[in-house]
Design an enzyme around this catalytic site. Structure first.
Site, short mmCIF file in Angstrom:
data_model
loop_
_atom_site.label_atom_id
_atom_site.label_comp_id
_atom_site.label_asym_id
_atom_site.label_seq_id
_atom_site.Cartn_x
_atom_site.Cartn_y
_atom_site.Cartn_z
N TYR A 80 0.84 -1.20 0.00
CA TYR A 80 0.00 0.00 0.00
C TYR A 80 0.87 1.25 0.00
CZ TYR A 80 -3.72 3.21 1.49
OH TYR A 80 -4.62 4.23 1.56
N PHE A 132 -10.17 20.69 -23.60
CA PHE A 132 -10.60 19.30 -23.66
C PHE A 132 -11.83 19.20 -22.75
CE2 PHE A 132 -10.56 14.82 -22.37
CZ PHE A 132 -10.74 14.26 -23.62
N THR A 133 -12.73 18.28 -23.05
CA THR A 133 -14.02 18.23 -22.33
C THR A 133 -13.84 18.23 -20.80
OG1 THR A 133 -13.96 15.85 -22.64
CG2 THR A 133 -15.36 17.09 -24.14
N ASP A 223 -0.48 19.60 -20.96
CA ASP A 223 -1.26 18.36 -20.95
C ASP A 223 -0.58 17.45 -21.97
OD1 ASP A 223 -3.00 16.26 -21.45
OD2 ASP A 223 -4.81 17.50 -21.34
N LYS A 266 -3.61 7.09 -22.50
CA LYS A 266 -3.13 7.36 -23.85
C LYS A 266 -1.61 7.15 -23.91
CE LYS A 266 -7.19 9.66 -23.78
NZ LYS A 266 -7.54 11.05 -23.62
N PHE A 455 -22.88 14.12 -23.44
CA PHE A 455 -22.51 13.18 -24.51
C PHE A 455 -22.20 11.79 -23.98
CE2 PHE A 455 -17.97 13.03 -23.63
CZ PHE A 455 -17.75 14.23 -22.96
C1 LIG Z 1 -8.03 11.83 -22.54
C2 LIG Z 1 -7.53 13.15 -22.25
C3 LIG Z 1 -7.67 13.71 -20.98
C4 LIG Z 1 -8.41 13.01 -19.87
O1 LIG Z 1 -7.78 11.81 -19.53
P1 LIG Z 1 -8.62 10.58 -18.90
O2 LIG Z 1 -7.57 9.58 -18.57
O3 LIG Z 1 -9.57 10.12 -19.95
O4 LIG Z 1 -9.31 11.09 -17.70
C5 LIG Z 1 -7.15 14.97 -20.79
N1 LIG Z 1 -6.54 15.64 -21.76
C6 LIG Z 1 -6.39 15.14 -23.00
C7 LIG Z 1 -5.68 15.92 -24.06
C8 LIG Z 1 -6.88 13.88 -23.29
O5 LIG Z 1 -6.73 13.39 -24.54
#
Ligand SMILES: *Cc1c(COP(=O)(O)O)cnc(C)c1O
Length: 482
Positions: A80, A132-133, A223, A266, A455
């Site tokens: 942990y 980004f969303t 990011d 990603k 969405f």
């Molecule tokens: C996917 C993504 C996020 C969010 O990441 P999650 O792991 O899905 O929460 C943030 N910024 C960018 C540019 C992304 O492509």
């Protein structure tokens, strides 16, 4: 640009890996595809994956892992606190990004949550190339606002501009002068700008953003979720770095930043995330939120197995063969669709192929969600699951009016190392067929509309019987084939 040339002159991307584990796919008949998309409320997020032939929804958590990553998972240390796995991960992160501090989180949006909680205040503005969303939702939740400062080329659907994700430097300087340090918690650069088609940012632009940040005393946050693709584009499109290693380019990017966060769903091909931080002061302010929202400081909500695989995955992101597969497959798909006259975002970016639904369905008004309708139609036509990135992905204004998106895109993501070239060619073929029958495709309307991030789980219905007509056209052209 492909590193291996064909004697025939064919411009084909070539996989520099082989497949050693496979997963069976099924393609239900077109009538069942219509039923399935209807059951899913015409929202591709709500489809059951068992009925999806090509899952091109996202590259998030769906990239293929390498044998070395899988092997590393067996070596994970389950403790942990003070896990040896965590120590190994931090060593790799420091080596790659050169920042002294790290906080683990369960995925990218958790990093955004913590950053926003600590830095964003009521009435502040966060300048960025594009939102980004989840980023925007977290900033807005804190009473802040997002100011998008793309250069004009960024929103041109067809272009030859190699770095459409670049920030407009004069606009940034103007905003900084107007709002001052106090009104701007940080400047955010999204590497591989997701919502405008995975379009990259140049290293020259990042350096210029840094200069403005220095001039006005602003923090620079990157990011880096789509870093892998962006590295490839810097190497192949920015002459100064043609001979630089991906490791050197990565470090040059990180050196400009105060904070670099990422979704390891990603970059790294696992499921997780993290925040790399240069200063102890910022680290100490964010640290208390990790045990509160994520998990103890040495795992942050991630499984130790995923962390072990992340360390290897990030190392592998420094390998040109690994990083080139995605952008080269995407370029193939974009170029082939473009050649057939199907409207797509050019030049090809990272993440996936982005179809321009505004032009594809120019007879469907934006209030009827053309990109959402195209996503539904692509599933009916080919069992292909894409993602709407347009008005449906926006949030309504506080007074309830629709905020019409600047672009209406159907994103067909190509998770890294997952699809074969024949599968990509099948997707091209079905999108081409759909384009030739585009007059049959109509709009959608909401039947269930959530207030936040609608969405993800909103439900829609077709405005007419256009889906039945599409199925009839499919049967006419394809006979009893799947
Ligand atoms: C996917 C993504 C996020 C969010 O990441 P999650 O792991 O899905 O929460 C943030 N910024 C960018 C540019 C992304 O492509």
């Amino acid at each position: 640009m492909t590193r291996v040339r064909f004697h025939s002159g064919d411009q084909l991307p070539l996989e520099m890996h082989k497949v050693r584990i496979v997963q069976k796919l099924i393609l239900p008949p077109v009538e069942r595809r219509l039923e399935a998309v209807t059951e899913a409320g015409n929202n591709t997020f709500l489809l059951q994956n068992a009925e999806v032939f090509l899952d091109m929804l996202t590259d998030s958590g769906t990239n293929a892992m390498s044998d070395r990553q899988q092997a590393a998972m067996l070596m994970a240390d389950d403790s942990y606190a003070g896990s040896a796995t965590y120590t190994r991960l931090v060593t790799v992160l420091k080596d790659i990004f050169g920042m002294d501090y790290f906080l683990p989180v369960h995925q990218g949006r958790a990093a955004e949550h913590i950053l926003s909680q600590v830095l964003v205040t009521e009435g502040s503005v966060v300048p960025m190339n594009f939102h980004f969303t989840t980023t925007k939702a977290h900033i807005v939740l804190r009473g802040g606002a997002v100011e998008e400062l793309l250069t004009p080329a960024g929103l041109e659907v067809t272009s030859t501009e190699p770095f459409k994700g670049n920030i407009d430097i004069p606009a940034l300087r103007k905003l900084a002068a107007e709002r001052g340090t106090a009104g701007i918690p940080f400047v955010r650069v999204e590497l591989g700008t997701n919502l405008i088609g995975g379009q990259p940012v140049s290293l020259a632009n990042i350096r210029e953003v840094r200069e403005v940040c220095d001039e006005f005393g602003l923090l620079l946050v990157a990011d880096a979720s789509l870093l892998a693709d962006n590295l490839w584009f810097i190497k192949t499109r920015e002459a100064e770095f043609a001979d630089a290693s991906l490791r050197d380019i990565t470090r040059l990017i990180a050196d400009q930043c105060d904070i670099l966060y990422f979704s390891a769903r990603k970059v790294g091909c696992v499921r997780g995330g993290g925040i790399c931080i240069r200063s102890q002061e910022l680290h100490d302010r964010m640290r208390p939120l990790v045990p509160l929202y994520e998990g103890f400081l040495t795992y942050g909500g991630m499984s130790v197995r995923e962390m072990e695989a992340m360390a290897v995955g990030l190392e592998e992101t420094m390998d040109l063969d690994m990083v080139s597969q995605g952008p080269q497959f995407i370029r193939y798909m974009v170029d082939e669709l473009d050649r057939r006259g199907v409207p797509v975002i050019t030049p090809a970016g990272g993440l996936g192929c982005h179809v321009d639904a505004m032009r594809f369905l120019d007879h469907v008004p934006q209030e009827q969600y053309p990109a959402g309708a195209l996503a539904s139609a692509a599933f009916i036509a080919g069992g292909i699951r894409g993602m709407e990135r347009g008005t449906l992905s926006e949030q309504r204004e506080p007074d309830g009016t629709e905020r019409l998106a600047q672009m209406e895109l159907l994103r067909l993501a190509l998770p890294r190392r997952v699809f074969t070239l024949s599968q990509v060619r099948y997707a091209i073929d079905r999108m081409d067929w759909l384009y030739q029958n585009r007059h049959l495709v109509g709009g959608l309307r909401f039947v269930e509309e959530p207030d936040v991030l609608r969405f993800f789980y909103g439900r829609l219905a077709p405005v007419s019987d256009w889906q039945e007509q599409l199925v009839a056209a499919f049967r006419r052209d394809f006979g009893d084939s799947l």
